[in-house]
Design a protein around this motif. Structure first.
Motif, mmCIF file in Angstrom:
data_model
loop_
_atom_site.group_PDB
_atom_site.id
_atom_site.type_symbol
_atom_site.label_atom_id
_atom_site.label_comp_id
_atom_site.label_asym_id
_atom_site.label_seq_id
_atom_site.Cartn_x
_atom_site.Cartn_y
_atom_site.Cartn_z
ATOM 1 N N LEU A 165 63.880 0.284 -5.388
ATOM 2 C CA LEU A 165 63.609 -1.000 -6.047
ATOM 3 C C LEU A 165 63.306 -2.099 -5.036
ATOM 4 O O LEU A 165 62.377 -2.900 -5.225
ATOM 5 N N LEU A 166 64.095 -2.154 -3.966
ATOM 6 C CA LEU A 166 63.865 -3.169 -2.941
ATOM 7 C C LEU A 166 62.471 -3.021 -2.343
ATOM 8 O O LEU A 166 61.773 -4.005 -2.110
ATOM 9 N N ARG A 167 62.047 -1.794 -2.110
ATOM 10 C CA ARG A 167 60.745 -1.556 -1.481
ATOM 11 C C ARG A 167 59.583 -1.772 -2.446
ATOM 12 O O ARG A 167 58.479 -2.102 -2.020
ATOM 13 N N GLN A 168 59.837 -1.594 -3.733
ATOM 14 C CA GLN A 168 58.788 -1.909 -4.709
ATOM 15 C C GLN A 168 58.462 -3.396 -4.682
ATOM 16 O O GLN A 168 57.308 -3.791 -4.792
ATOM 17 N N ARG A 169 59.489 -4.212 -4.541
ATOM 18 C CA ARG A 169 59.301 -5.660 -4.535
ATOM 19 C C ARG A 169 58.816 -6.173 -3.191
ATOM 20 O O ARG A 169 58.084 -7.164 -3.117
ATOM 21 N N SER A 170 59.258 -5.533 -2.126
ATOM 22 C CA SER A 170 58.906 -5.975 -0.767
ATOM 23 C C SER A 170 58.749 -4.740 0.117
ATOM 24 O O SER A 170 59.724 -4.284 0.723
ATOM 25 N N PRO A 171 57.540 -4.181 0.184
ATOM 26 C CA PRO A 171 57.334 -2.917 0.904
ATOM 27 C C PRO A 171 57.767 -2.934 2.367
ATOM 28 O O PRO A 171 58.111 -1.891 2.918
ATOM 29 N N GLU A 172 57.779 -4.094 2.997
ATOM 30 C CA GLU A 172 58.110 -4.185 4.419
ATOM 31 C C GLU A 172 59.579 -4.516 4.669
ATOM 32 O O GLU A 172 59.969 -4.793 5.809
ATOM 33 N N VAL A 173 60.394 -4.518 3.626
ATOM 34 C CA VAL A 173 61.799 -4.898 3.793
ATOM 35 C C VAL A 173 62.516 -3.928 4.727
ATOM 36 O O VAL A 173 62.286 -2.718 4.699
ATOM 37 N N HIS A 174 63.380 -4.481 5.576
ATOM 38 C CA HIS A 174 64.250 -3.666 6.428
ATOM 39 C C HIS A 174 65.590 -3.518 5.708
ATOM 40 O O HIS A 174 66.163 -4.502 5.245
ATOM 41 N N ILE A 175 66.091 -2.291 5.632
ATOM 42 C CA ILE A 175 67.316 -2.032 4.882
ATOM 43 C C ILE A 175 68.383 -1.492 5.821
ATOM 44 O O ILE A 175 68.164 -0.510 6.539
ATOM 45 N N ARG B 186 69.097 -6.535 -11.109
ATOM 46 C CA ARG B 186 69.105 -7.871 -11.708
ATOM 47 C C ARG B 186 68.562 -8.944 -10.781
ATOM 48 O O ARG B 186 68.017 -9.954 -11.240
ATOM 49 N N CYS B 187 68.711 -8.749 -9.485
ATOM 50 C CA CYS B 187 68.334 -9.774 -8.507
ATOM 51 C C CYS B 187 66.863 -9.614 -8.115
ATOM 52 O O CYS B 187 66.417 -8.513 -7.772
ATOM 53 N N GLU B 188 66.112 -10.694 -8.163
ATOM 54 C CA GLU B 188 64.685 -10.645 -7.861
ATOM 55 C C GLU B 188 64.362 -11.136 -6.450
ATOM 56 O O GLU B 188 63.202 -11.404 -6.131
ATOM 57 N N ALA B 189 65.357 -11.250 -5.616
ATOM 58 C CA ALA B 189 65.125 -11.695 -4.241
ATOM 59 C C ALA B 189 64.221 -10.709 -3.514
ATOM 60 O O ALA B 189 64.258 -9.504 -3.752
#
Length: 266
Positions: A122-132, A64-67
């Protein structure tokens, strides 16, 4: 002589930068650490749809969150979920409806890992460089019974370990282990004897800063600290000229800080 066991924390392959955008989704512990980042001027999103305790609900928030954060913290609290009998769907909040409408279940290790992998994808689809960053909350669940609570935490830890072995570009921060092994004394618990005390959260925050912050981010905290203390000060005589001069000086430094760190969120 050693009087406590210190948890060794591996360094991640990334470093949190000054005032970078962060996302926190998960249990009460995500709320606590997310608030610390907010207090330090980071632009953060913390549980935008409420506190989420299990991996399925964490996934629901990510859906749900688009951040698009630079770093995302996913904190797991329990493997227990509640399904609405009418639809069979896992709910994130029972909304004070009668317990008879729901069926409680315990997710398996594989199910927990699958929900986590979907959230990460999902997080990586929106921001491929995100650190998790993955964490397991140290908060115990009295309502399950203490043995059952530990079994729940064990399931989450095994699920996280499975996810880590499948994806090397993840980082596990051992908040659970710090609380269990370093701070195993009731003075580090809140009055309910279940949640970490403010002092415990402060200590875990310090370990996080030491391990995951870049030198620039640590310098930023050093710059912000005296300004935060000055702003928090409650004077006995607010009209005193010396206090007004101090606040004028503080406001000038705040303007300089905002100019230097354009994403400063306070």
């Amino acid at each position: 002589m050693e009087f406590r066991t210190v948890v060794d924390i591996a360094k991640p392959d990334f470093a949190i930068q000054p005032c970078e955008e962060l996302l926190f989704v998960g249990s009460c512990f995500a709320d606590s650490i997310g608030q610390r980042f907010r207090d330090e001027g980071f632009p953060v999103t913390v549980n935008p749809y409420g506190t989420m305790y299990n991996p399925a609900s964490v996934l629901h928030t990510i859906e749900r969150c688009e951040a698009t954060p630079q770093t995302a913290f996913l904190t797991l609290g329990t493997n227990h979920v509640y399904r609405l009998k009418e639809t069979g769907q896992i709910v994130d909040n029972c909304q004070k409806r009668p317990a008879t409408l729901f069926q409680e279940e315990e997710l398996t290790v594989d199910q927990c890992a699958d929900y986590l992998l979907q959230a990460i994808s999902l997080l990586r689809q929106r921001s491929p460089e995100v650190h998790i960053v993955l964490t397991v909350s140290p908060i115990r669940y009295r309502k399950y019974g203490y043995h059952e609570s530990q079994l729940s935490k064990a399931t989450l830890l095994l699920a996280v370990q499975k996810v880590l072995t499948l994806n090397a570009k993840l980082y596990y921060f051992p908040a659970y282990e710090i609380m269990m092994d370093e701070l195993r004394d009731y003075r580090f618990y809140a009055p309910d004897m279940l949640h970490p005390s403010a002092q415990a959260v402060d200590y875990i925050w310090e370990r996080l800063v030491d391990t995951c912050f870049s030198p620039e981010a640590k310098s930023y905290l050093d710059e912000w600290r005296p300004l935060k203390q000055a702003l928090a000060h409650k004077p006995f005589h607010p009209d005193d000229p010396q206090y007004k001069a101090l606040m004028d000086k503080t406001m000038l430094k705040m303007a300089e800080l905002r100019k230097k760190y354009t994403t400063f969120a306070l």
